[in-house]
Design a protein around this motif. Sequence first.
Motif, PDB file in Angstrom:
ATOM      1  N   ALA A   1       0.830  -1.203   0.000  1.00 19.22           N
ATOM      2  CA  ALA A   1       0.000   0.000   0.000  1.00 19.22           C
ATOM      3  C   ALA A   1       0.866   1.256   0.000  1.00 19.22           C
TER       4      ALA A   1
ATOM      5  N   ALA B   1       1.009   4.169  -2.816  1.00 18.63           N
ATOM      6  CA  ALA B   1       0.703   5.555  -2.456  1.00 18.63           C
ATOM      7  C   ALA B   1       1.774   6.512  -2.964  1.00 18.63           C
TER       8      ALA B   1
ATOM      9  N   ALA C   1      -0.630   2.035  13.711  1.00 20.71           N
ATOM     10  CA  ALA C   1      -0.182   2.292  12.343  1.00 20.71           C
ATOM     11  C   ALA C   1       1.206   1.726  12.117  1.00 20.71           C
TER      12      ALA C   1
ATOM     13  N   VAL D   1       0.487   3.887   7.404  1.00 17.30           N
ATOM     14  CA  VAL D   1      -0.595   2.987   6.993  1.00 17.30           C
ATOM     15  C   VAL D   1      -1.288   2.454   8.247  1.00 17.30           C
ATOM     16  N   ARG D   2      -2.616   2.577   8.296  1.00 11.83           N
ATOM     17  CA  ARG D   2      -3.341   2.056   9.459  1.00 11.83           C
ATOM     18  C   ARG D   2      -3.198   0.540   9.501  1.00 11.83           C
TER      19      ARG D   2
ATOM     20  N   THR E   1      -6.569  -1.814   8.819  1.00 17.42           N
ATOM     21  CA  THR E   1      -7.359  -1.641   7.596  1.00 17.42           C
ATOM     22  C   THR E   1      -6.528  -1.456   6.336  1.00 17.42           C
ATOM     23  N   ASN E   2      -5.222  -1.233   6.479  1.00 14.59           N
ATOM     24  CA  ASN E   2      -4.332  -0.981   5.339  1.00 14.59           C
ATOM     25  C   ASN E   2      -4.613   0.360   4.666  1.00 14.59           C
ATOM     26  N   GLN E   3      -5.322   1.246   5.355  1.00 16.48           N
ATOM     27  CA  GLN E   3      -5.616   2.577   4.820  1.00 16.48           C
ATOM     28  C   GLN E   3      -4.379   3.466   4.948  1.00 16.48           C
ATOM     29  N   VAL E   4      -4.016   4.150   3.859  1.00 17.52           N
ATOM     30  CA  VAL E   4      -2.903   5.094   3.903  1.00 17.52           C
ATOM     31  C   VAL E   4      -3.394   6.386   4.551  1.00 17.52           C
ATOM     32  N   LEU E   5      -2.760   6.774   5.655  1.00 11.82           N
ATOM     33  CA  LEU E   5      -3.191   7.946   6.411  1.00 11.82           C
ATOM     34  C   LEU E   5      -2.471   9.214   5.976  1.00 11.82           C
ATOM     35  N   THR E   6      -1.187   9.107   5.648  1.00 10.59           N
ATOM     36  CA  THR E   6      -0.446  10.272   5.170  1.00 10.59           C
ATOM     37  C   THR E   6       0.871   9.818   4.559  1.00 10.59           C
TER      38      THR E   6
END
Length: 542
Positions: free
Chosen positions: A152, A156, A193, A211-212, A215-220
């Motif tokens: 991820a 990004a 993270a 990356v969280r 959830t694998n969400q990119v935060l910044t």
Amino acid sequence: MSSRRTAAIAAALAASSLIAGGIGGAATASAQTDQLSTDGSGRVIAVEPTTPVAAPQGASTAGAAQSHTARLARQFGLPVGELVLSEVRQLPGGSIAKLQQRIGGVPVFGAQIVQDLDGSGALLAAVGKTSQRSEGGFPADSTAAKAKAGKAAVDAVAKKDSTAKALRADAAENYWYDASLGTDGTSATAVPAYFVPVHGADPEDKWTVVVRAETNQVLTVWGEARHATNRVVCDAKRKIVDLDTATLADIRCGTGQAFGVSRAEGQAAAATADVNKVYDYFGSAQSFYSTYTGYDLTANIGANYNDGRGKALRGTVRMCEISTGNDGLRHTQCPWANAFWDGEQMAFGEGVTTLDITGHELTHGVTQHVNGLKGGYAQAINEGMSDVFGKFIAIKANDPNATGANRWLLGVGSSIGQVRDMKNPANSGEGPGPDRVNGKYWVGPDGDEHINAGVVGKVDYLITDGDTFNGQTVRGLGENKSIALWWKVENLLRSSATFKDLGNALNTACTTNARTGVAGTTTADCTQVANAVKATQLLQNA
């Protein structure tokens, strides 16, 4: 005592008890009269006791800091996690001690409280910010989760910079991440993270991706490359380095490295002007930090490539480059109009070798080791601190490019010309910058960090030389008091500091320097610092 801990200090830190979470924001009765500063959400970001808070008699610096921790936990608020004493460093007039917030043993990025102590260990002030709540947890299968986070992160960066080549993710580190710690707004929540370092083919292509974990969400995403006694200087002799494929090893300076040594410590001048200039500039920077701050530049930021040269300030000069531009075409620059600190050493294009630019880049190395400013507004403060100390290094060395009309211009005499006008940021060669928070040309936390750095330069100019600006008249403190002030600030800032944190740190640093007599600082001087902070609107919420 240097910033490197002695065995006694290390033992004291290791033995430090934790201040457990669940401590709310209410202060004890003895602390109710302390002066508190808050951010836009009401979180405490600075504490100044009415009178210094004494440490136990005979306590070590670490012991003194530990004795103040419970009090500060109550004042800053610690509903989750614990505070751990992570570092102590000796400064003129006393010391600083850093408390790191941890949740389940994992650090919260940017959640730090920095204590300003006098020579007896008494607490003079504290600045910082803590996270007020958390949610979630790290996955049980960390190997699989980190592999997904790495992919991820690479995706990004590729989306952020389409010109980056050969991207790869390195080992991720565990942190709790609270985005609000880097802003002055509403308090948020710390989440688990992975901080993933991503490198590209170009040595300047370095990022950190947050990356969280669940959830694998990119935060910044933020960039890490910074655009640098024992001295080692190498001449690239205009060799063209392919920055689409090069690694850090391809620009290293040293015996048996990519570029051989042209001049090392104690050797006679070389035939190449750029080699001798950088050699001299490294010496001036080392002398400045040693004389005015007590910081050993070589010992703290020097690189050791195991080439028999030891830990040294290293620089490769007269590099040329070829790389793929935004148009998709390959372009060659020779001479190469750039200079940067890559986390290990300096690299210069031909002629990009002024003393203030060299001092600027080396100060990125200092900031990397002292407070680790990164991400959001902290990136711009990082750039600004490099401007401040780069210019002070040149001024105190009587550099001809830092006198008269050039006193507050950064980069005069280089092949790229002046890049920053600290007195009037709107006239900066790299493009106009703001002279106050939320003023004309101000950009948000994700904007180019070189732009908002103009505010840092402006407040430095006002504090040092004085002027009338934005309704405030400031009497300058002069160079020595200003240098002492900014060095204290460098040590008080936390890694995700905001401009409001910078304003508070300037006021706090002056007050404590006046109390301990550092550089002859007086309370009248602190009125002038406060005027400069007000003029540049540093205490506004950005």
